[in-house]
Design an enzyme around this catalytic site. Structure first.
Site, PDB file in Angstrom:
ATOM      1  N   ARG A   1       0.851  -1.184   0.000  1.00 46.01           N
ATOM      2  CA  ARG A   1       0.000   0.000   0.000  1.00 46.01           C
ATOM      3  C   ARG A   1       0.888   1.234   0.000  1.00 46.01           C
ATOM      4  O   ARG A   1       1.918   1.285   0.660  1.00 46.01           O
ATOM      5  CB  ARG A   1      -0.917   0.010   1.242  1.00 46.01           C
TER       6      ARG A   1
ATOM      7  N   GLU B   1      -3.745   7.667  -5.648  1.00 40.71           N
ATOM      8  CA  GLU B   1      -3.769   7.024  -6.962  1.00 40.71           C
ATOM      9  C   GLU B   1      -5.011   7.453  -7.735  1.00 40.71           C
ATOM     10  O   GLU B   1      -6.115   7.406  -7.179  1.00 40.71           O
ATOM     11  CB  GLU B   1      -3.727   5.496  -6.801  1.00 40.71           C
TER      12      GLU B   1
ATOM     13  N   HIS C   1       0.523   0.507  -9.904  1.00 34.99           N
ATOM     14  CA  HIS C   1      -0.331  -0.390  -9.115  1.00 34.99           C
ATOM     15  C   HIS C   1      -0.792  -1.586  -9.954  1.00 34.99           C
ATOM     16  O   HIS C   1      -1.987  -1.922 -10.000  1.00 34.99           O
ATOM     17  CB  HIS C   1      -1.538   0.357  -8.559  1.00 34.99           C
TER      18      HIS C   1
END
Length: 320
Positions: free
Chosen positions: A236, A265, A287
């Site tokens: 994370r 994000e 990601h």
């Protein structure tokens, strides 16, 4: 059974080449590629099942969903869902677990090799004409470190941490697991948090983001790491103090970093990582560590199974 309404708020988070198998009950299916915050309340109103990956579901917008029975999260993390509100309003929440135990470790190891062998730096030097200036068959502008025989420190020992450990051992690495930061004693098979920071040639993060783990790696922790060590975060974004990391990379306090996740994000140019993406010892990916086709297909299958099971009276993967 009456026809149920199923609403997928961010279908585009699953690539178009991934097949979503059909639900086994009679239903109305409504999907949106993305859902802006101001449209959530309108789109969940009248839904019996809502699917979300990253769309935030809170008390304000869920108040409009009077017949909502299940929120099916198409991911593992449920920090975008107000679980307490759901508990108080008899809304079940299910997530997807164990789908990326091949994809994430492979991404971590790929980043590890890239950083240890300075592949980004060498690519940049070739583009800059360094090879032509040197006039030799090869040139050495960056150190190249072997991965075999080095030590991987893992923070987080869940399914992803364990799967990463297996892959790391297969390529000849020594693997150590860190106890929780600040713990008074260590569980069997774990080393103190600070000891892992000091011993690791590479550190990989696989723990959840909580208030206790926010900025888990910051100035103090980076200073403890070896100057030759690399940091990889496919967990994370908030686990790492991004500004402190950039400063550590610029000052060669650590040798490199691979970041697949960011505090916000999508990240923009105000993020210190993006603002310094030119650094040869910084590797950024958007990601996607979890996102091999096989992993996303597995996630999609579990997602549909979660909904089918709940409607059939056999719920699975409930987080509340």
């Amino acid at each position: 059974m009456p026809k149920l309404k199923v609403v997928f708020l961010d279908r585009a988070t699953i690539p178009s080449q991934i097949h979503l198998k059909p639900l086994s009950f009679e239903h109305e299916w409504v999907e949106y590629d993305f859902t802006a915050p101001e449209l959530v309340a309108e789109r969940v109103a009248g839904a019996d099942v809502v699917i979300t990956n990253k769309v935030v579901l809170n008390a304000d917008n869920l108040a409009q969903a009077q017949q909502l029975k299940l929120i099916a999260v198409s991911a593992t993390g449920v920090n975008n869902v107000d679980v307490d509100y759901c508990k108080g309003n008899n809304i079940a929440v299910a997530n997807v677990q164990g789908y990326a135990t091949q994809s994430v470790p492979e991404h971590v190891i790929a980043m590890l090799f890239t950083l240890k062998r300075n592949l980004v730096g060498y690519h940049q030097d070739i583009e800059a004409g360094e090879w032509q200036k040197d006039k030799q068959f090869c040139f050495f502008t960056h150190p190249i470190q072997d991965v075999a025989g080095s030590t991987l420190g893992l923070i987080g020992s869940g399914s992803l941490g364990q799967a990463t450990a297996i892959l790391a051992k297969a390529i000849g690495m020594n693997v150590i697991f860190a106890e929780r930061k600040g713990a008074d004693s260590c569980r069997e098979g774990y080393l103190p948090f600070d000891a892992v920071l000091k011993q690791a040639d590479a550190l990989s993060l696989h723990c959840p983001l909580t208030e206790a783990t926010r900025n888990l790696i910051s100035e103090r922790e980076l200073a403890m790491m070896k100057p030759s060590a690399v940091l990889i975060n496919a967990g994370r974004g908030g686990l790492v103090d991004e500004q402190a990391l950039v400063e550590a990379l610029k000052s060669n306090e650590i040798a490199g970093a691979g970041m697949d996740v960011f505090t916000q994000e999508p990240a923009d140019n105000s993020n210190p990582l993006l603002a310094n993406s030119h650094l040869p010892n910084l590797l950024l990916t958007p990601h996607v560590a979890w996102g091999s086709d096989s992993s996303i297909q597995k996630l999609s299958d579990i997602l549909i199974d979660n909904i089918d099971g709940f409607v059939a009276g056999n719920p699975q993967n409930l987080v509340r």
